[in-house]
Design an enzyme around this catalytic site. Sequence first.
Site, PDB file in Angstrom:
ATOM      1  N   GLU A  99       0.820  -1.197   0.000  1.00 49.61           N
ATOM      2  CA  GLU A  99       0.000   0.000   0.000  1.00 49.61           C
ATOM      3  C   GLU A  99       0.866   1.264   0.000  1.00 49.61           C
ATOM      4  OE1 GLU A  99      -4.196  -1.345   1.972  1.00 49.61           O
ATOM      5  OE2 GLU A  99      -2.618  -0.733   3.384  1.00 49.61           O
ATOM      6  N   CYS A 112       3.593   8.652   0.865  1.00 48.05           N
ATOM      7  CA  CYS A 112       4.099   7.719   1.876  1.00 48.05           C
ATOM      8  C   CYS A 112       4.360   6.386   1.186  1.00 48.05           C
ATOM      9  CB  CYS A 112       3.063   7.579   2.992  1.00 48.05           C
ATOM     10  SG  CYS A 112       3.565   6.477   4.331  1.00 48.05           S
ATOM     11  N   CYS A 119       6.472  -6.456   7.386  1.00 49.52           N
ATOM     12  CA  CYS A 119       7.539  -5.869   8.197  1.00 49.52           C
ATOM     13  C   CYS A 119       7.956  -6.862   9.269  1.00 49.52           C
ATOM     14  CB  CYS A 119       7.041  -4.570   8.841  1.00 49.52           C
ATOM     15  SG  CYS A 119       8.331  -3.668   9.755  1.00 49.52           S
ATOM     16  N   CYS A 123       5.895  -4.135  15.507  1.00 52.66           N
ATOM     17  CA  CYS A 123       5.469  -3.099  16.455  1.00 52.66           C
ATOM     18  C   CYS A 123       3.991  -3.293  16.795  1.00 52.66           C
ATOM     19  CB  CYS A 123       5.703  -1.712  15.860  1.00 52.66           C
ATOM     20  SG  CYS A 123       7.450  -1.362  15.526  1.00 52.66           S
ATOM     21  N   CYS A 126       1.076  -1.106  15.192  1.00 48.08           N
ATOM     22  CA  CYS A 126       1.079  -0.991  13.735  1.00 48.08           C
ATOM     23  C   CYS A 126       0.429  -2.209  13.090  1.00 48.08           C
ATOM     24  CB  CYS A 126       2.521  -0.830  13.244  1.00 48.08           C
ATOM     25  SG  CYS A 126       2.660  -0.657  11.453  1.00 48.08           S
ATOM     26  N   SER A 227      10.882   6.424  15.137  1.00 45.20           N
ATOM     27  CA  SER A 227       9.687   6.010  15.862  1.00 45.20           C
ATOM     28  C   SER A 227      10.092   5.798  17.317  1.00 45.20           C
ATOM     29  CB  SER A 227       9.123   4.709  15.268  1.00 45.20           C
ATOM     30  OG  SER A 227       8.614   4.932  13.979  1.00 45.20           O
ATOM     31  N   CYS A 346      -1.488   6.805   9.803  1.00 46.60           N
ATOM     32  CA  CYS A 346      -0.273   6.224  10.377  1.00 46.60           C
ATOM     33  C   CYS A 346      -0.585   4.950  11.153  1.00 46.60           C
ATOM     34  CB  CYS A 346       0.388   7.264  11.281  1.00 46.60           C
ATOM     35  SG  CYS A 346       1.917   6.694  12.051  1.00 46.60           S
TER      36      CYS A 346
END
Length: 353
Positions: A99, A112, A119, A123, A126, A227, A346
Site C-alpha cells: 500500500e 508515503c 515488516c 510493532c 502498527c 519512531s 499512520c
Amino acid sequence: MSALPGEVLKQSFYDLNYADLEAVIKQNDLNQSVAGILFNWHYKKKESMQCRDNISKSSLAFFEKHFDFSLPEIDTVQESSKDRTVKFLFKLKDQHKVETVLIPFNNKYSICLSSQVGCAMNCSFCFTGEQGLKRNLTTSEMVGQFLQAWRWLASNRPGEERILNIVFMGQGEPLHNFDAVKKACEIFLSQRGTSIGVQKITISTAGYIPGLKRWLQEVPGVNLALSLHSPFTEKRNELIPINKKYPLAEVLNYIDAIPLQKKQFITYEYILIKGLNDTADDAKKLGALLQGKRAYINLIPFNAFPGSRYESPDLIEVENFKAILDTFRIPTLIRGTKGDDVLAACGQLNSKN
C-alpha cells in the site's frame, strides 16, 4: 522471480540510478546521450518509451531487449471522503501487494512509500506488523509507487500532480532494506531524475542500528525520523520489540552523530496511546530526553485498526501532553489524522491478501 522457458528475464530500468545507466551504456558502446534522454522521459516527463524518436534504432532495440519498463500494477484505489487522501494497493509481479498513500496539502501532496512487503519489526501499534515480513521491495517497486501515483493524479486530479515530499513511512522498516531504499533516494534526488529536494525526503526507522551505522556515510542530507513512542524501556519494549536488541540509548547515540544542515532537525514520532504512554510523567521524561537536541516531535494520536487493543487519548489529553513538551522548548506538532476512513493513516497499512 524466475523466467519461464524460452523467456529472457529482463532487468527493471527503474532499478538503475544515473551512474548505473551510464555504465550500461558505456559497456555496450551506445551513444552516451541516451542516458539523459531516458532519464528525462521517465522521470522528468514521467512517460514510458515515448522517447523512441530521440534514440537510435540500435539503442532502442538494446533497451527493449534487455530492460523491463513496466511499473507496479494499481490493484485498487481508495479515496477518503473526509480529506481527499488517496490509498493505493499495488500488485507486484509475484502477486504480493503493498500500500501507498498520497497525503494532500494545499493542492500538493506528500507520498508515503512502502519499502517492504510486510515488516519484521512487529510493532504492537502498527497493523503492518501483523503481516510479518514477506520480502524486501526492489528499488524499481519503490520508484514505481511514486510514478504510478503521479500518473494517477495527472489523470484523475489534473493540475494537482505535484508530489513535493517523499516519506518512507509506509509498510516495512526502510533501514532493514537499506541498499534498495538508498538507490531509490539517489533516483529521487538526481537532477536528471525526479529532482526532489534533499530535505524533502524523510526516512523513518524504528531504531534499526545496522542501518543507522551506514547512514552517516551513505545517506547525507536526507531527513531521518525515529519512531520513539516511549522514553521508558518497558513501554518501548512492548511497542517496539526490537528495542530489546537495539536499546533506545544506543539508537540515540548513533542519531546524535548525524551531521545536520542549517535548520534541519531529527523528527521524533510519538504515537499517543490512551493509558499507556500519554501521562505527564511520559511527557516530562520525553522532554528531558530530547531537550537540547535538534529535535522536532510529531505527536500522533493512535489510529485504531481491526483487532487493535489500544485506544486513542482524548484531545485534551493530547494537548496537555504537548503543553508539557512546550516547557522544554522542543518544537512539537500534533499531527492531524488523515485518511483513517480508508485505513490510510499512520499505523493502519496492511496489504495481507
